[in-house]
Each structure stands twice: as C-alpha cells, then as structure tokens.
Design an enzyme around this catalytic site. Sequence first.
Site, PDB file in Angstrom:
ATOM      1  N   ASP A  94      42.304  33.852  35.583  1.00 34.23           N
ATOM      2  CA  ASP A  94      42.876  34.465  36.784  1.00 34.23           C
ATOM      3  C   ASP A  94      41.751  34.906  37.710  1.00 34.23           C
ATOM      4  O   ASP A  94      40.612  35.132  37.270  1.00 34.23           O
ATOM      5  CB  ASP A  94      43.790  35.638  36.430  1.00 34.23           C
ATOM      6  CG  ASP A  94      43.024  36.848  35.929  1.00 34.23           C
ATOM      7  OD1 ASP A  94      42.281  36.695  34.935  1.00 34.23           O
ATOM      8  OD2 ASP A  94      43.154  37.935  36.513  1.00 34.23           O
ATOM      9  N   GLU A 122      43.052  39.426  33.822  1.00 36.25           N
ATOM     10  CA  GLU A 122      41.943  40.378  33.753  1.00 36.25           C
ATOM     11  C   GLU A 122      41.740  41.093  35.077  1.00 36.25           C
ATOM     12  O   GLU A 122      41.487  42.303  35.114  1.00 36.25           O
ATOM     13  CB  GLU A 122      40.659  39.646  33.344  1.00 36.25           C
ATOM     14  CG  GLU A 122      39.495  40.570  33.005  1.00 36.25           C
ATOM     15  CD  GLU A 122      38.681  41.024  34.203  1.00 36.25           C
ATOM     16  OE1 GLU A 122      37.974  42.046  34.095  1.00 36.25           O
ATOM     17  OE2 GLU A 122      38.756  40.361  35.270  1.00 36.25           O
TER      18      GLU A 122
END
Length: 454
Positions: free
Chosen positions: A92, A156
Amino acid sequence: MSPIPVAQTIASLMPRARQELAELVAFRSVADFSQFPRSESEGAANWVADSLRAEGFQDVALLDTPDGTQSVYGYLPGPEGAPTVLLYAHYDVQPPLDDAAWISPAFELTERNGRWYGRGAADCKGGFIMHLLALRALKADGGVPVGVKVIVEGSEEQGTGGLQQYAEAHPELLAADTIVIGDAGNFRLGLPTVTATLRGMTLVKIKIDTLAGNLHSGMFGGVAPDALAALIRVLDSLRAEDGSTTVDGLASDAVWEGLQYPEAEFRTDAKVLDGVGLIGEGTIADRLWARPAVTVLGIDCPPVVGATPSVHASAGALISLRVPPGVDTAEAIKLLEAHLVAHTPWQARLELEVVGQGQPFQADTSSPAYASMAAAMEVAYPGQEMQVSGMGGSIPLCNTLTSLYPQAEMLLIGLSEPEAQIHAVNESVSPEELERLAVAEALFLVNYARSKSV
C-alpha cells in the site's frame, strides 16, 4: 558462496526488476477506499501473491485482516535445521497528493536523471522487489540457505493495525529467528545503514462545537464563541515559542547518542526555504529520533474561496503525535487527550477520537544478525561501514512482532534515503541503491545461515 556471482546475478536481473516495479507501481493501492477503489489494492495483492508463487513459495495466501485490507503471505522452506528469516514489505502507498505537482504521472514508473520515479517506488513496493532480487540471486547460486517467510502488508500507511491484529490472532504464522523489515532506508544515498529506533505514533481527530449554527460575524462576532478560533488556540497550545512540541506531562528533552544529522544536510533534504528557521532545540538527531513531534495533518473549516462572514459553529482537525522510544504510546495518548481538554477555551465542547496508534521501537544492535548484516553491507558497499541510525517515522508492526517473538532478532533496512522523498510528490528510488541493498540482503542471508550453523 562467493559474493561475486550474487552481485553479478542481481546486476543481470535489474532490467526485470524495473519492469516488475513498473507493474506494481501502476496499482493505485492506497488503502483508503473512500479515495481509491478497493480493486486497486486487491490487484496489487494478487500481483505480489503471483510473484511469490512463481518463486516456488508455498502456502501463499491473501490474509483478510481486521481493518478490511489484505496482507500477502508465503513460505519458502530452507535446508533441514536452517534458521527461518521473515522478510517484510508493504504494497500500500500514500496518496499522490497534488497530481499536478508530479513531473511524471504518480502511478507510472518513469526514469529520469538516473532515478525511477513513482508512488511507492521506494516506500515500499521497491522493498518487495529488493527481497525478490536477493532470493533470486541465491537460488541461481546454489539455493537459499535459510527458510524464508514473506509478509507484504496492505495498510501500513493507514496505521489501522490490520496486520498487527491478524498476527496477534495467529501468532505461529510469522514466527522466525530473524526479521528483516524492508521499510526503512539509508541515512544518505550510498551509505549503508540499519535503523535501530522508530518513533511510535498516534492519530487523533478532534472536533470543537460552540454554536447551534453559524452566525453573522457582524451581528454576533466579538461575543459569540467561534469554534474555528477555539481550534486555532488548541492547536497552538501544542507548540512552544520555538516550535518544540509541548504536551503537558510528556518529556521532550531526550538526547540521541550516535550518528548525527548535520543541520545543513537536513535543510537540503527537507527543502527548507532560504531564510526560514528550523523548529525546536537540541541537535537535529535529538529532535528527529529521540523526542516527540506533533503535526496538524488537516483541518476541517471553510476554504478561503467561497468563505462567508460568519462566526463558525464547528471546526475539526486531525493531529499526529510521534512518540519517542522509551515512551508508552498509550500513556502519551492519555497525556495528549488531557492536554487538549485543558487547553480548549470558553468551555467549548470537544470531541476526541483516536483513529490510529503504534508503539515506538528499539532494536538490540548487539545481536548476531547485526554482525551478519554489517559484513554483508561492507561487501555490497565497498569502502563503507554499516551505520546505525534512528528514524522519526513509525512502523507499528515492529513492536507487535517483538512482543510475539521476543527471541527474534530484527533489522530494518530499505530504500527510503533522503533523495527518495517518500510521502511527497515525485517520490523516487535509486536503482543503484536497490541493486546494492539486494546484494547486501542476499549476503546477509548467507552470513546468517553460517552463523547459526557454527
């Protein structure tokens, strides 16, 4: 195993690495599904899973984590009796921010001036490619000498803790002798560095209400309590005159011992405008790595364009507090909340919501894994010794893994050196740094396997 074939193999794999990184960067995998389609993150997760399967990983799985995102797991068995190493990255990314400010499209890997530009190129899609390069080189030169687990997180950057919660519910899944977090970076381009400390963090939303509705500023201004003015006062209370973070009861005088960060280099790295002063006091390393730091990430209030002459009934903000090693984040949150309540003026109504948090981290740099990495980095970066630094950012998973596996050694390396400009527009990665760190990681796995066989 000689380091020369490993380095040669990785050099030969760099064109493939560039193509793969371009494919991965193309996914707009921001794990905020109010901004970007869920399908983009799912596409990136499947790309990572397919890559692991192609390398012979077993038990490859898309893990549905409690925050609604997916992490990717795979296991590559090693020789009998060999230690197990967990390799971490995340797919991500941060939003691109201002698309118009990107010189080339944010989600299109573009080579310029010897660097590869694109969101996630360094943080942290490039980290996953680094792991692939290291493993491929070892497979081509006799095999991977350790068991390898790979976990690639899907949220994250959001700080929502999905993987932490999943790991706590399945503690056997990520168990390893050593953990390599590929989400940090070298202190300076070309200077091999492991990160020994991370600040923790919390995200707190606040909302201030003073009136049932907006009022005419001419008829009511000067008496009616303005929620936006109250918010400004609250936010200003979080900084001293010199800009230092001031949260009542939270210590802010710790000192960093070790590698220092020259002020001139910091000003260049941070692109501070000429004549503008830095905030806080103490060394740059003190302020970045050893002390708390508050940042106002966003404010809910009317924009200048279209603003009306009104006393505002409501206003809100999102506040980030970075928590230094040695401070418990839960205690820091209590202090922050108490501070905000105490500094809200005019008996205004204050709502608080903690939307993300993670503990600070401090590694044991005396462990055998650090010796193995130091030897590997000296080969990958001829003439350079491995440095140990702190990092002002947060990786909440580190503390979760430390709690679950207290005997595991943990190292933080990665591609996020200052020129990478992670989280900003025009993020980039140095392909030379990617190549050298892949060599270092491959040699580390060899060194570490040997250290455990003695």
